[in-house]
Design a protein around this motif. Structure first.
Motif: not given
Length: 780
Positions: A258, A228, A261, A231-232, A264-265, A235
């Motif tokens: 993707l 994670p 994520k 991937i973070q 989420q943001y 982002i």
């Protein structure tokens, strides 16, 4: 539609389809296998066996292969009297498992309990393998792939047995770059799946993008199984980027990760450009509840329709599911039920009948958006069937006595094993009922430079990042600032070259008008003096000092005033030649007359001495001859100048940047300075003689006035030289005219005005007695 109509025999242009194994059913010594055998999830016997390697999360792909095999088996035109069987394996998306089942398909699958037993014999061998649906597994196994697009697989030196029924990413990547350039997006981000599909495809896109002037702000890779924090980090990079366009070369699985994520943001407002790996997937669109992908654009395989395939897929019924646990589990998961013979039913669970209707399932299953992939599987099966039909000499029946090469059977695609490239452009809209007016975003590192500026690259940044610097005077912007042609100059905005204004001393402007007026005034003034002298020609003051030289001098002064007019106006060939030569000759004539008058004064004084007869050696004839001789020398100099290298009109582009100075080039500078030098020589000689004679005893000594006039003349022309050289453009012409007029007025006023004063205002002094030299004879 018949099978022949569906798959024309000459429909491919690719060479060397490698089919594994042969038709020889003779017993041969082969390998010995240890360990558990790999059993296919779906299989049926047939005269010829085809292999299938798929990920059964998409059961429809396997159904598409079954549909094609069933259609061929029912055909009387293609492989008549021959049945096709199949062995299909589920790889679960694992490369290792793909290799294992490929070996099982190629080598047979019989187990041997101990090495001492009789060697195994070759059982049913597959003639071709359909699958995988991604690039990386296909690099490890021999297949005919319906969906592996990596351009690397076109290298026949590395993958001689690989074929596919989908275009290579070589074309898709280049087309995506062209699509990005079409919308003017020169500053983009890129993200890719960290496998052969993503890495190779993005490499071609990057190379093409650079050729098209597109810059990548970032290029990131990830895989769905990455930790994670990686991937973070991706982002965060995207959040802090300035580009508004993201080119995503991703598989559908990585895209789903993707998008989760991004949701989420709540990262929206990006323009997505997608590869066929995810842009066509309807489930991804359905999952986008936050409208992250609204307006996404990309390339997809063209829509296809195969008659009866959709019905075949949706009419599937696992009636006899007891023989296949995988199908039973698939059906149970699909309809949330249990087969009684396999599982004991728990409370609130219904029993699976095997007759459930797939048409009533969720849209994700009955959606036929994947029909282009199903069609590619369908075409692959038919490609093999047509190849075998031709090789076996099928004409009513097939000749099974034909011995096939164990590895190679020919079928025609193109030289790289690829079909022709053809794509559709897809643009995602938020709903089916609402048409989104697609707003094309702007994504550039630096705004386009305004007119009149040029690009200056920012240090350490890509070529798409630059500052705009105003072009210099005389330049306009294109890609860089370009100098205007010599006859043109840039406008204030520096975006166009305008024709330069031609500048020359004209009669219309104030300076030209004043000089013209001065010239005409001097001419008129000279004419008035000449009239006065002619009117009083018999008076002593006019007759004194040779009246003939006085009238010749007045005539030459008139020419001097008039020759200044040749310097005004647009230069031409004739005016350029005339202005300098006329000026040179008339001034020499003028100075020659003054020199003659000076010499007469000196001779008259010498003649007044007792016993002197010098006047007979410098009488009127000698005076005329001296003036003629001095003038002829200047004429010869001018003729030589005009013959060797005459003055000519010239456009001066350098003197004043934004104007063209029309002037007369001197031609031979030696000729010009020879003319001036000769005038200066005569003037200096005349000045010396007049200076020596200025104090001779005479009631009206003309040498005094000649001295003043020559002093003015020499001062003017000595000042003229540096002023002429340093004056720009038309001002140099004005300086020359001023010198001509000033010296002409100096001669006229100093020599003739005192005499006019006596003639008109003091007539009592205009007597023979007053003109006599003290104690000497009259000057005749």
């Amino acid at each position: 539609m018949t099978s022949t109509q569906r798959w024309p025999e000459q429909g491919w242009a690719l060479l060397h389809l490698l089919l594994v194994s042969s038709f020889s059913q003779a017993e041969e010594l082969v390998c010995r296998q240890s360990g558990d055998p790999e059993n296919p999830q779906l299989s049926t016997h047939g005269d010829i066996i085809l292999g299938g390697i798929f990920s059964f999360h998409n059961f429809q792909i396997a159904q598409a292969m079954l549909f094609a095999i069933e259609e061929i088996n029912n055909s009387t035109d293609l492989l008549p009297g021959t049945s096709l069987g199949y062995k299909m394996y589920d790889t679960c998306g694992s490369i290792a498992r793909s290799v294992r089942v490929a070996l099982a398909l190629a080598n047979g699958n019989e187990a041997v309990s101990s090495p001492s037993e009789a060697p195994c014999t070759r059982s049913e061998q597959v003639q071709a393998i359909m699958g995988e649906t991604s690039s990386s597994p296909c690099m490890a196994i021999v297949t005919i792939s319906p969906f592996a697009t990596c351009a690397c697989l076109s290298d026949k030196t590395k993958y001689p047995s690989f074929l596919r029924t989908i275009p290579s990413d070589y074309y898709q990547s280049r087309a995506l770059a062209q699509l990005v350039r079409h919308f003017g997006w020169t500053w983009v981000g890129a993200i890719r799946t960290n496998d052969d599909y993503g890495n190779k495809g993005m490499a071609i896109f990057t190379e093409t993008a650079q050729q098209l002037g597109i810059c990548l702000e970032y290029s990131l890779s990830f895989f769905r199984t990455d930790p994670p924090d990686k991937i973070q980090k991706i982002i965060e990079i995207i959040k802090h980027s300035t580009s508004k366009v993201i080119v995503a070369f991703l598989s559908v699985f990585d895209m789903d990760v993707l998008m989760f994520k991004f949701s989420q943001y709540n990262l929206t407002g990006y323009q997505w450009v997608g590869s066929e790996g995810w842009i066509f997937d309807s489930q991804t669109a359905e999952m986008d509840k936050h409208h992250i992908l609204d307006g996404a654009i990309g390339l997809a395989i063209p829509k296809a329709h195969v008659s009866g395939m959709k019905e075949f897929i949706l009419n599937f019924k696992p009636v006899n599911s007891s023989g296949n646990d995988m199908l039973a589990e698939f059906w149970e998961a699909l309809f949330n039920c249990k087969f009684k013979q396999l599982n004991s039913l728990t409370e609130n669970q219904r029993e699976c009948t095997g007759y459930e209707d797939l048409n009533l399932m969720q849209p994700s299953f009955i959606d036929m958006s994947l029909m282009p992939i199903f069609n590619n599987v369908y075409k692959g099966v038919y490609a093999v069937a047509h190849a075998l039909h031709k090789i076996l000499g099928c004409n009513g029946t097939c000749n099974y006595k034909v011995q096939l090469d164990p590895f190679i059977v020919n079928v025609y695609f193109n030289e790289n094993g690829d079909p022709p490239a053809k794509y559709e452009i897809i643009n995602w809209q938020p709903t089916e009922n609402v048409t989104l007016l697609w707003q094309v975003p702007v994504s550039v590192c630096s705004e386009k430079c305004p007119p009149g500026t040029r690009k200056v690259l920012q240090k350490g940044k890509p070529v798409c990042c630059y500052d705009c610097i105003r072009c210099a005077e005389g330049e306009i912007n294109s890609i860089t600032c370009v100098q205007c042609q010599p006859e043109f100059w840039s406008n204030d905005r520096r975006d166009a070259c305008l024709k330069k204004e031609a500048e020359f001393l004209s009669y219309e402007e104030i300076m030209g008008a004043l000089l013209t007026a001065a010239s005409l005034f001097g001419t008129c003034m000279t004419a008035v003096v000449a009239f006065i002298f002619f009117r009083y020609r018999k008076t002593p003051i006019v007759r004194a000092n040779n009246s003939e030289l006085s009238f010749l001098l007045l005539f030459s002064l008139t020419l001097c005033f008039l020759c200044s007019l040749t310097f005004i106006g647009r230069p031409s060939e004739w005016s350029c030649m005339l202005r300098h030569t006329a000026f040179g000759i008339t001034f020499v004539l003028c100075i020659s007359c003054v020199l003659g008058k000076t010499m007469v004064v000196l001779m008259a004084f010498k003649a007044s001495l007792p016993g002197s007869n010098v006047m007979k050696w410098f009488g009127p004839t000698q005076q005329r001859l001296s003036v003629l001789a001095f003038t002829l020398i200047q004429v010869v100099i001018c003729i030589l100048w005009l013959t060797i290298s005459p003055p000519f009109p010239f456009k001066n582009f350098k003197e004043i940047k934004d104007k063209i100075i029309l002037e007369c080039a001197l031609g031979s500078t030696v000729g010009f300075w020879a003319v001036l030098g000769y005038i200066g020589l005569l003037a200096s000689f005349c000045f010396i003689l007049a200076f020596l004679a200025r104090k001779l005893p005479d009631n009206f000594n003309e040498a005094k006035f000649i001295t003043f006039s020559m002093l003015i003349f020499c001062a003017v022309w000595i000042t003229f030289i540096p002023a002429y050289v340093s004056s720009p453009g038309k001002f140099s012409v004005a300086v020359e005219i001023f010198a001509i007029l000033a010296s002409s007025f100096g001669l006229l006023i100093c020599i003739f005005i005192p005499k006019c004063y006596i003639i008109l205002l003091r007539p009592e002094k205009n007597t023979k007695k007053n003109m006599m030299v003290k104690g000497a004879q009259k000057i005749s």
